[in-house]
Design a protein around this motif. Structure first.
Motif, PDB file in Angstrom:
ATOM      1  N   MET A  18       0.836  -1.204   0.000  1.00 50.04           N
ATOM      2  CA  MET A  18       0.000   0.000   0.000  1.00 50.04           C
ATOM      3  C   MET A  18       0.872   1.257   0.000  1.00 50.04           C
ATOM      4  O   MET A  18       0.593   2.224  -0.678  1.00 50.04           O
ATOM      5  CB  MET A  18      -0.890  -0.052   1.247  1.00 50.04           C
ATOM      6  CG  MET A  18      -2.219   0.659   1.094  1.00 50.04           C
ATOM      7  SD  MET A  18      -3.117   0.198  -0.409  1.00 50.04           S
ATOM      8  CE  MET A  18      -4.110   1.640  -0.625  1.00 50.04           C
ATOM      9  N   LYS A  19       1.958   1.181   0.776  1.00 50.99           N
ATOM     10  CA  LYS A  19       2.872   2.306   0.876  1.00 50.99           C
ATOM     11  C   LYS A  19       3.386   2.715  -0.518  1.00 50.99           C
ATOM     12  O   LYS A  19       3.509   3.879  -0.834  1.00 50.99           O
ATOM     13  CB  LYS A  19       4.072   1.893   1.742  1.00 50.99           C
ATOM     14  CG  LYS A  19       4.342   2.861   2.891  1.00 50.99           C
ATOM     15  CD  LYS A  19       5.636   2.542   3.586  1.00 50.99           C
ATOM     16  CE  LYS A  19       5.573   1.262   4.396  1.00 50.99           C
ATOM     17  NZ  LYS A  19       6.824   0.924   5.081  1.00 50.99           N
ATOM     18  N   TYR A  20       3.660   1.689  -1.352  1.00 53.05           N
ATOM     19  CA  TYR A  20       4.243   1.954  -2.676  1.00 53.05           C
ATOM     20  C   TYR A  20       3.249   2.660  -3.594  1.00 53.05           C
ATOM     21  O   TYR A  20       3.630   3.449  -4.437  1.00 53.05           O
ATOM     22  CB  TYR A  20       4.718   0.640  -3.304  1.00 53.05           C
ATOM     23  CG  TYR A  20       5.765  -0.039  -2.460  1.00 53.05           C
ATOM     24  CD1 TYR A  20       7.047   0.522  -2.352  1.00 53.05           C
ATOM     25  CD2 TYR A  20       5.484  -1.173  -1.724  1.00 53.05           C
ATOM     26  CE1 TYR A  20       8.010  -0.065  -1.552  1.00 53.05           C
ATOM     27  CE2 TYR A  20       6.430  -1.755  -0.915  1.00 53.05           C
ATOM     28  CZ  TYR A  20       7.707  -1.195  -0.837  1.00 53.05           C
ATOM     29  OH  TYR A  20       8.651  -1.765  -0.031  1.00 53.05           O
ATOM     30  N   VAL A  21       1.963   2.336  -3.388  1.00 46.65           N
ATOM     31  CA  VAL A  21       0.935   2.995  -4.198  1.00 46.65           C
ATOM     32  C   VAL A  21       0.974   4.499  -3.944  1.00 46.65           C
ATOM     33  O   VAL A  21       0.965   5.304  -4.871  1.00 46.65           O
ATOM     34  CB  VAL A  21      -0.463   2.433  -3.887  1.00 46.65           C
ATOM     35  CG1 VAL A  21      -1.513   3.161  -4.716  1.00 46.65           C
ATOM     36  CG2 VAL A  21      -0.509   0.937  -4.161  1.00 46.65           C
ATOM     37  N   TYR A  22       1.054   4.850  -2.662  1.00 45.97           N
ATOM     38  CA  TYR A  22       1.135   6.284  -2.326  1.00 45.97           C
ATOM     39  C   TYR A  22       2.366   6.907  -2.988  1.00 45.97           C
ATOM     40  O   TYR A  22       2.321   7.998  -3.517  1.00 45.97           O
ATOM     41  CB  TYR A  22       1.232   6.483  -0.804  1.00 45.97           C
ATOM     42  CG  TYR A  22      -0.010   6.079  -0.066  1.00 45.97           C
ATOM     43  CD1 TYR A  22      -1.271   6.421  -0.559  1.00 45.97           C
ATOM     44  CD2 TYR A  22       0.076   5.357   1.115  1.00 45.97           C
ATOM     45  CE1 TYR A  22      -2.408   6.046   0.117  1.00 45.97           C
ATOM     46  CE2 TYR A  22      -1.060   4.977   1.791  1.00 45.97           C
ATOM     47  CZ  TYR A  22      -2.302   5.322   1.283  1.00 45.97           C
ATOM     48  OH  TYR A  22      -3.420   4.955   1.948  1.00 45.97           O
ATOM     49  N   PHE A  23       3.462   6.147  -2.917  1.00 44.28           N
ATOM     50  CA  PHE A  23       4.699   6.679  -3.447  1.00 44.28           C
ATOM     51  C   PHE A  23       4.598   6.887  -4.964  1.00 44.28           C
ATOM     52  O   PHE A  23       4.972   7.939  -5.488  1.00 44.28           O
ATOM     53  CB  PHE A  23       5.868   5.739  -3.124  1.00 44.28           C
ATOM     54  CG  PHE A  23       7.164   6.204  -3.695  1.00 44.28           C
ATOM     55  CD1 PHE A  23       7.812   7.300  -3.140  1.00 44.28           C
ATOM     56  CD2 PHE A  23       7.712   5.590  -4.811  1.00 44.28           C
ATOM     57  CE1 PHE A  23       9.000   7.763  -3.671  1.00 44.28           C
ATOM     58  CE2 PHE A  23       8.906   6.049  -5.352  1.00 44.28           C
ATOM     59  CZ  PHE A  23       9.545   7.137  -4.785  1.00 44.28           C
TER      60      PHE A  23
END
Lengths: 262, 368
Positions: A1-6
Motif C-alpha cells: 500500500m505504501k508503494y501505491v502512495y509513493f
C-alpha cells in the motif's frame, strides 16, 4: 500500500514539478520546446515581472481576506443552524455548473448592458464600468472560492461548544472579545485550511482575470500562458511557474508560523 | 466575597408552545447553598440559565439583592455559571483560563498573578498551572472551572449539574470539596441536580421541581421527612406509598384500613375524618424486621409476611416483604452488627415487621 502512495506522489507530483523545474534552467527553441543546454536566461526576465507578481499577490491577498471575512460568519451560522445539511447543500450547489460558465455569467451580470447596469439605467445612472478591472477580478475570485473557505470553517465551528462562548460572556467578555479571543483561536485550524484553499488557487488564477479582468488586472497565470502559447518561450513560463510555487510555499509557511500558539 | 440574595418572582417561560417554567417563585437567601432538584426536563437548567441571563422570560422578574437583573446581558450580571461540561477554553492553559475574567477587568499583571495563585491554591491545583485543559482529568477540569468563575468575584455561583459527568467516588469527594469551598468563600450557591443524594447531603435548602413547577421548598430534612405530594415522596429516596381509609380518629393517631395490609395506626399530621382515604408514605429504613415476633404494644404496628426479595448492599440489606394480605413492603435493614444481632434473614423466610406510627407521614387526603 505504501508503494501505491509513493507512485501516486511520484507521477502526479514530483515528476511534473521536476520537469517544470528543470525546463526553467534550459534554453528555448523558437517554436516552443527546449534545447538541452543549461542557461539562467529565463530568470533574467524576472525583474520585468516584479510589478505583475506584486499585483497577483495583492489581488489574491485582498480576495482571500474578503472571502474569509464573509465565510467566517456564514460558517458559524450554518454550524449553529437547524437546517445545516440543507445550507451545506446550497453551499456546494455552484459546483454543479462548470466554473468557466459561472465566470462568464458574471459578464452578463456586470457588463455595460448587464443586469445591474440595466437596473441602474432605470434611475438614469450609468452605465458604470464594472468589468475588466481589479474589482471584477476580486469579486469573481471571492465568489468562486467562497465554498472552499466555508466548508473547512464549518467543520471547525461545529466542534466549538456553545458553552465556551456562553462562559466567555458570563465571565464579563463582550461579544466582540468573545469572537476574536475565544471563537477565532478555537477555529484556527479551519482558518489556516481556508486560507490555503483560497489564497493558493487565487494566486494562480488564469481564467478569471482572462475573462473579467482588464489590461491592468492581468495576473501571473495569464503571463505564464502567454509565454507558453504565444511567445513560445517554455523556460520563461517554467521559471514563472517556479516563482509562483515559491510564493505559495512561503505564504503557507508564513501563515502556519503566525498561526502557531504565540 | 459577599453573597447575593436572589428572588425569582412568578417567572414563566415557553419554548415554542411548550411551557418550561410555570409561574416559578423562589427566594434564595444570602450565602445559602440552595439546590434545585428535579428529573431531567423539569425546567431546572432553564431556570438557572434565566438567572445567568442566557434565556429571557415571558413574564415575571428576577431580582438580585432587590434589583431586577432581567434586562442585563450575561456579561453585566454579577453571577457566574459552571457548566456540566466544564467549558474550559481549550486554547488557554489552566493559568490563562483562571486569568481570563481578571484580564477583562484590566488588573495589572502582578495582581493577576497573585489572584490566580490564590485561586490555584484554593482548588489545590498549583502544580497544574501551565497544563492545557485537555491534559486534565474531569475532576480537575471542574475545579478549574470553579476557580475561573470565582475569579470574577460573583455574588452568586450557579452550578449546572457540575458533577454529573464524573464517576461516583469522585463525585462524593468533589461534593464535600464544594461544600467546604462554599463555607470558605461565603457566596450564594445555586446548585442544579437530578441526584437527590447530592442535593440533600450538602444543601441548606432544596427546591423540588417537576414539570416546570416548584413542588416543595425546604431543608433537606423537611423535604425528605414531610413530602408534600406523591411526586415529592417518591422522587426523593425510596418509600412505601399506601392508600388507606380512616376507620377511627384518635387523639394523636388515625386507625386506618389498607387493602393488602390490614389495620394500622398512622400519625395524625393532617386533618381527616372517618371514611376519608389517605395517601401515606413510610420510608423503608423506618421499619424493623425480625424472624422473632415483636412485642406488639398498643401503638406499634406489627405485620407478618414472607421475604420475597433480598438485596444485600454491604452496609444494609433491602428486603421486599410480602405481607399476609398481599402488599409488598420495602424494608431496609441497617447492618450495625450484622451477624451478632440475630439470625440472618434470607429469601423466603417468614418474618415480622414493625414500625412506629409516628414515622409514617400523610402525603395527601385523597377523597372524602
Amino acid at each position: 500500500m505504501k508503494y501505491v502512495y509513493f507512485l501516486w506522489l511520484l507521477f502526479l507530483f514530483i515528476l511534473p514539478i521536476s520537469i517544470v523545474f528543470v525546463y526553467s534552467f534550459l534554453e528555448p527553441q523558437i517554436y516552443g520546446g527546449i534545447k538541452w543546454s543549461f542557461s539562467l536566461e529565463a530568470y533574467s526576465y524576472l525583474p520585468r515581472y516584479l510589478a505583475l507578481i506584486w499585483r497577483s499577490v495583492w489581488i489574491a491577498g485582498v480576495a482571500t481576506f474578503i472571502t474569509l471575512a464573509v465565510a467566517v460568519p456564514v460558517a458559524f451560522y450554518i454550524a449553529r443552524s437547524k437546517l445545516k445539511n440543507f445550507l451545506l447543500l446550497l453551499t456546494v450547489i455552484p459546483f454543479w455548473t462548470n466554473s468557466l460558465i459561472r465566470i462568464y455569467a458574471w459578464k452578463i451580470v456586470l457588463g455595460n448592458n448587464g443586469l445591474i447596469n440595466q437596473f441602474l439605467g432605470l434611475f438614469g445612472i450609468g452605465p458604470v464600468q464594472f468589468l475588466y478591472n481589479s474589482f471584477a477580478v476580486i469579486l469573481v475570485i471571492v465568489y468562486t472560492y467562497l465554498p472552499f473557505a466555508i466548508l473547512p470553517l464549518y467543520a471547525a465551528m461545529e466542534k466549538v461548544e456553545d458553552s465556551i462562548l456562553e462562559v466567555s460572556l458570563d465571565l464579563g467578555a463582550s461579544r466582540m472579545y468573545t469572537f476574536t479571543r475565544v471563537l477565532l483561536p478555537n477555529v484556527r485550524a479551519g482558518l489556516l485550511t481556508a486560507f490555503v484553499f483560497v489564497f493558493i488557487p487565487a494566486l494562480g488564477s488564469y481564467a478569471i482575470p482572462d475573462l473579467v479582468g482588464g489590461v491592468n488586472s492581468k495576473m501571473i497565470g495569464n503571463e505564464i500562458v502567454r509565454q507558453l502559447l504565444t511567445v513560445r518561450n517554455w523556460p520563461v513560463a517554467s521559471a514563472m511557474s517556479n516563482i509562483l510555487t515559491l510564493i505559495a510555499l512561503l505564504s503557507i509557511i508564513f501563515v502556519m508560523k503566525r498561526g502557531e500558539r504565540r | 466575597m459577599i453573597g447575593g440574595e436572589v428572588s425569582i418572582k412568578n417567572v414563566s417561560k415557553f419554548f415554542d408552545d411548550f411551557q418550561v417554567l410555570k409561574n416559578v417563585s423562589l427566594d434564595i437567601k444570602k450565602g445559602e447553598f440552595f439546590s434545585i432538584l428535579g428529573p431531567s426536563g423539569c425546567g431546572k437548567t432553564t431556570l438557572l440559565r434565566v438567572i445567568a441571563g442566557f434565556e429571557g422570560v415571558e413574564s415575571g422578574d428576577v431580582l438580585l439583592d432587590g434589583k431586577s437583573i432581567l434586562n442585563l446581558p450575561p456579561n453585566k450580571r454579577p453571577v457566574n455559571i459552571i457548566f456540566q461540561n466544564y467549558a474550559l477554553f481549550p486554547h488557554l492553559t489552566v493559568f490563562e483560563n483562571i486569568a481570563f475574567p481578571l484580564k477583562l477587568k484590566k488588573l495589572s499583571e502582578n495582581e493577576i498573578n497573585q489572584r490566580v495563585s490564590e485561586l490555584l491554591s484554593l482548588i489545590r491545583m498549583e502544580e497544574h498551572a501551565q497544563k492545557m485543559p485537555s491534559q486534565l482529568s474531569g475532576g480537575q477540569k471542574q475545579r478549574v472551572a470553579i476557580a475561573r468563575a470565582l475569579a470574577n468575584e460573583p455574588r452568586v455561583l450557579l452550578l449546572d449539574e457540575p458533577l454529573s459527568a464524573l464517576d461516583a467516588k469522585l463525585r462524593q469527594e468533589l461534593l464535600v470539596e464544594l461544600d467546604n469551598l462554599h463555607d470558605r468563600v461565603g457566596i450564594t450557591f445555586i446548585y442544579v441536580t437530578h441526584d437527590q443524594a447530592e442535593a440533600i447531603s450538602v444543601s441548606d435548602r432544596v427546591a423540588l421541581m417537576n414539570e416546570g413547577e416548584i413542588v416543595q421548598v425546604g431543608t433537606p430534612y423537611e423535604v425528605y421527612e414531610s413530602p408534600v405530594n406523591v411526586f415529592a415522596a417518591t422522587f426523593i429516596g425510596e418509600t412505601n406509598l399506601m392508600k388507606a381509609e380512616v376507620v377511627e380518629v384518635e387523639d394523636e393517631y388515625y386507625v386506618v384500613e389498607s387493602p393488602g395490609i390490614g389495620q394500622f395506626r398512622c400519625y395524625r399530621d393532617k386533618e381527616a375524618k372517618k371514611g376519608d382515604v389517605l395517601l401515606i408514605t413510610l420510608r423503608p429504613e423506618k421499619i424493623r424486621i425480625s424472624k422473632r415476633e415483636f412485642q406488639s404494644g398498643k401503638i406499634f404496628n406489627v405485620f407478618h409476611g414472607i421475604v420475597e426479595e433480598e438485596i444485600y448492599m454491604g452496609h444494609q440489606t433491602k428486603y421486599f416483604v410480602r405481607l399476609d394480605e398481599g402488599y409488598i413492603m420495602k424494608v431496609y435493614k441497617q447492618h450495625a452488627r450484622y451477624i451478632l444481632d440475630e439470625p440472618i434473614i434470607k429469601w423466603e423466610d417468614e418474618v415480622f415487621i414493625t414500625w412506629n406510627p409516628d414515622d409514617s407521614f400523610i402525603v395527601e387526603v385523597l377523597e372524602e
